[in-house]
Design a protein around this motif. Structure first.
Motif, PDB file in Angstrom:
ATOM      1  N   ARG A 280      -6.086 -11.263  -4.890  1.00 44.75           N
ATOM      2  CA  ARG A 280      -5.680 -10.599  -3.647  1.00 44.75           C
ATOM      3  C   ARG A 280      -4.166 -10.407  -3.658  1.00 44.75           C
ATOM      4  O   ARG A 280      -3.422 -11.319  -3.996  1.00 44.75           O
ATOM      5  CB  ARG A 280      -6.131 -11.399  -2.429  1.00 44.75           C
ATOM      6  CG  ARG A 280      -7.627 -11.336  -2.191  1.00 44.75           C
ATOM      7  CD  ARG A 280      -8.046 -11.955  -0.868  1.00 44.75           C
ATOM      8  NE  ARG A 280      -9.473 -11.739  -0.631  1.00 44.75           N
ATOM      9  CZ  ARG A 280     -10.445 -12.511  -1.124  1.00 44.75           C
ATOM     10  NH1 ARG A 280     -10.123 -13.577  -1.860  1.00 44.75           N
ATOM     11  NH2 ARG A 280     -11.717 -12.235  -0.875  1.00 44.75           N
ATOM     12  N   ILE A 281      -3.769  -9.221  -3.258  1.00 46.34           N
ATOM     13  CA  ILE A 281      -2.349  -8.873  -3.255  1.00 46.34           C
ATOM     14  C   ILE A 281      -2.021  -8.266  -1.898  1.00 46.34           C
ATOM     15  O   ILE A 281      -2.685  -7.316  -1.455  1.00 46.34           O
ATOM     16  CB  ILE A 281      -2.024  -7.863  -4.375  1.00 46.34           C
ATOM     17  CG1 ILE A 281      -2.501  -8.401  -5.734  1.00 46.34           C
ATOM     18  CG2 ILE A 281      -0.531  -7.567  -4.420  1.00 46.34           C
ATOM     19  CD1 ILE A 281      -2.548  -7.352  -6.818  1.00 46.34           C
ATOM     20  N   ILE A 282      -1.016  -8.809  -1.228  1.00 49.77           N
ATOM     21  CA  ILE A 282      -0.586  -8.307   0.075  1.00 49.77           C
ATOM     22  C   ILE A 282       0.748  -7.591  -0.118  1.00 49.77           C
ATOM     23  O   ILE A 282       1.740  -8.198  -0.553  1.00 49.77           O
ATOM     24  CB  ILE A 282      -0.439  -9.448   1.091  1.00 49.77           C
ATOM     25  CG1 ILE A 282      -1.769 -10.187   1.246  1.00 49.77           C
ATOM     26  CG2 ILE A 282       0.028  -8.904   2.441  1.00 49.77           C
ATOM     27  CD1 ILE A 282      -1.681 -11.432   2.102  1.00 49.77           C
ATOM     28  N   SER A 283       0.778  -6.309   0.179  1.00 49.90           N
ATOM     29  CA  SER A 283       1.976  -5.514  -0.051  1.00 49.90           C
ATOM     30  C   SER A 283       3.080  -5.872   0.934  1.00 49.90           C
ATOM     31  O   SER A 283       2.839  -6.055   2.130  1.00 49.90           O
ATOM     32  CB  SER A 283       1.647  -4.027   0.072  1.00 49.90           C
ATOM     33  OG  SER A 283       2.832  -3.242  -0.055  1.00 49.90           O
ATOM     34  N   GLN A 284       4.303  -5.938   0.406  1.00 47.72           N
ATOM     35  CA  GLN A 284       5.496  -6.102   1.229  1.00 47.72           C
ATOM     36  C   GLN A 284       6.490  -4.979   0.929  1.00 47.72           C
ATOM     37  O   GLN A 284       7.696  -5.147   1.063  1.00 47.72           O
ATOM     38  CB  GLN A 284       6.122  -7.476   0.964  1.00 47.72           C
ATOM     39  CG  GLN A 284       5.191  -8.632   1.343  1.00 47.72           C
ATOM     40  CD  GLN A 284       5.705  -9.985   0.919  1.00 47.72           C
ATOM     41  OE1 GLN A 284       6.638 -10.091   0.111  1.00 47.72           O
ATOM     42  NE2 GLN A 284       5.106 -11.040   1.439  1.00 47.72           N
TER      43      GLN A 284
END
Length: 322
Positions: A280-284
């Motif tokens: 899982r990757i949460i964009s910033q």
């Protein structure tokens, strides 16, 4: 009287040649030739490639029309095309065209055909145009081996999805660092990097292989050992020979050029993804965040601040005729 062998539809996927793309850009072949030759490049190679490809398309259509109903499909229309359940898909082009077609089909068998063997090679192009008269009937009668191919899938929290046959890239459009939070197997880490590559078994000999080869070359170099004070360790199997089965039920990810700082870490830069362990990757990234697959930057999902991408094995498989 209908002399076709079957009423099955055969979808022949083709692409524009370099010459056709130049004509789109410069309006006429004369203007395209002037531009290329002004740069000191031999324009006859563009003409020869175009002639060879056009001939391959014509011969393929003639052969396939004697077998079934033929529909010619341009590469740019593949993402929006609805393939029938009983269709057979024939791709006339390089490896990239095969991969980028495969991610838009479901269970239909796909035949990769090399239109110009003296110019192109590729692991996904086992057949030539002259083989179609034999291969397609064998596929129709289920007498041909079909290789299952594992695909990767990126799913965003807004429901958008993108499939990858070779690999997925998660990062930014530009060379500016990508910022995101990475989550894997209970571990969470803030990272800044040039992006993440997720590879399938088929893609292990492509972009992923080159990244691993570069990392291995750095670690084993004398300069690296002098800078870090590390010692030479025993040579293991070279990553340049790394290969995985196309139906391997795992994906592998690697983080490109991870940057350690007060707020970002580099402890989780390589790993495995499987059915029970997605990434899982949460964009910033406030802008220009993207996810694209198989090297096609024009076919992408926007991945900006607040978006979460779940990367895992796709629920569908590719089916390549071998």
């Amino acid at each position: 009287m209908n002399s076709r062998m079957s009423e099955n539809k055969i979808v022949l996927v083709k692409r524009k040649t370099r010459l056709e793309e130049l004509i789109v850009r410069y309006n006429t072949i004369q203007q395209a030739q002037f531009y290329i030759e002004r740069l000191g490049v031999d324009f006859t190679d563009y003409i020869q490639e175009d002639q060879n490809y056009r001939h391959a398309v014509e011969q393929s259509v003639m052969t396939l029309q004697s077998i079934g109903r033929v529909q010619l499909l341009e590469r740019e229309h593949v993402p929006n095309f609805i393939f029938g359940d009983d269709d057979i898909v024939v791709v006339l082009g390089q490896d990239g065209l095969v991969a980028n077609t495969m991610k838009y089909v479901t269970h239909q068998p796909l035949i990769g055909v090399n239109p110009d063997p003296l110019r192109w090679d590729g692991v996904l192009l086992p057949f030539q145009v002259r083989d179609l008269i034999k291969i397609v009937p064998e596929v129709l009668s289920k007498r041909r081996t079909i290789q299952e191919v594992m695909l990767a899938k990126a799913e965003l929290n807004d429901g958008q999805t993108l499939y990858g046959v070779n690999d997925l890239f998660i990062g930014r459009k530009t060379h500016v660092s990508a910022r995101y939070q990475l989550q894997l197997a209970g571990h969470t880490e803030q990272q800044s990097s040039s992006g993440i590559i997720v590879s399938t078994g088929m893609g292990a000999t492509g972009w992923f292989k080159s990244v691993l080869a570069g990392a291995s070359g750095i670690v084993h170099s004398e300069s690296y050992q002098q800078i870090t004070g590390s010692v030479q360790y025993e040579e293991t199997q070279s990553v340049t020979t790394t290969s995985l089965a196309w139906d391997t039920p795992q994906l592998y990810f690697t983080v490109r050029e991870p940057f350690p700082s007060r707020t970002t870490s580099t402890n989780c830069v390589f790993g495995q993804i499987n059915q029970n362990q997605p990434l899982r990757i949460i964009s910033q990234m406030p802008e220009n965040g993207v996810i694209f697959s198989d090297g096609v930057e024009s076919d992408f999902l926007e991945f900006n601040s607040g978006m979460t991408a779940t990367i895992g094995l796709a629920e569908k498989r590719g089916h390549l005729v071998v």
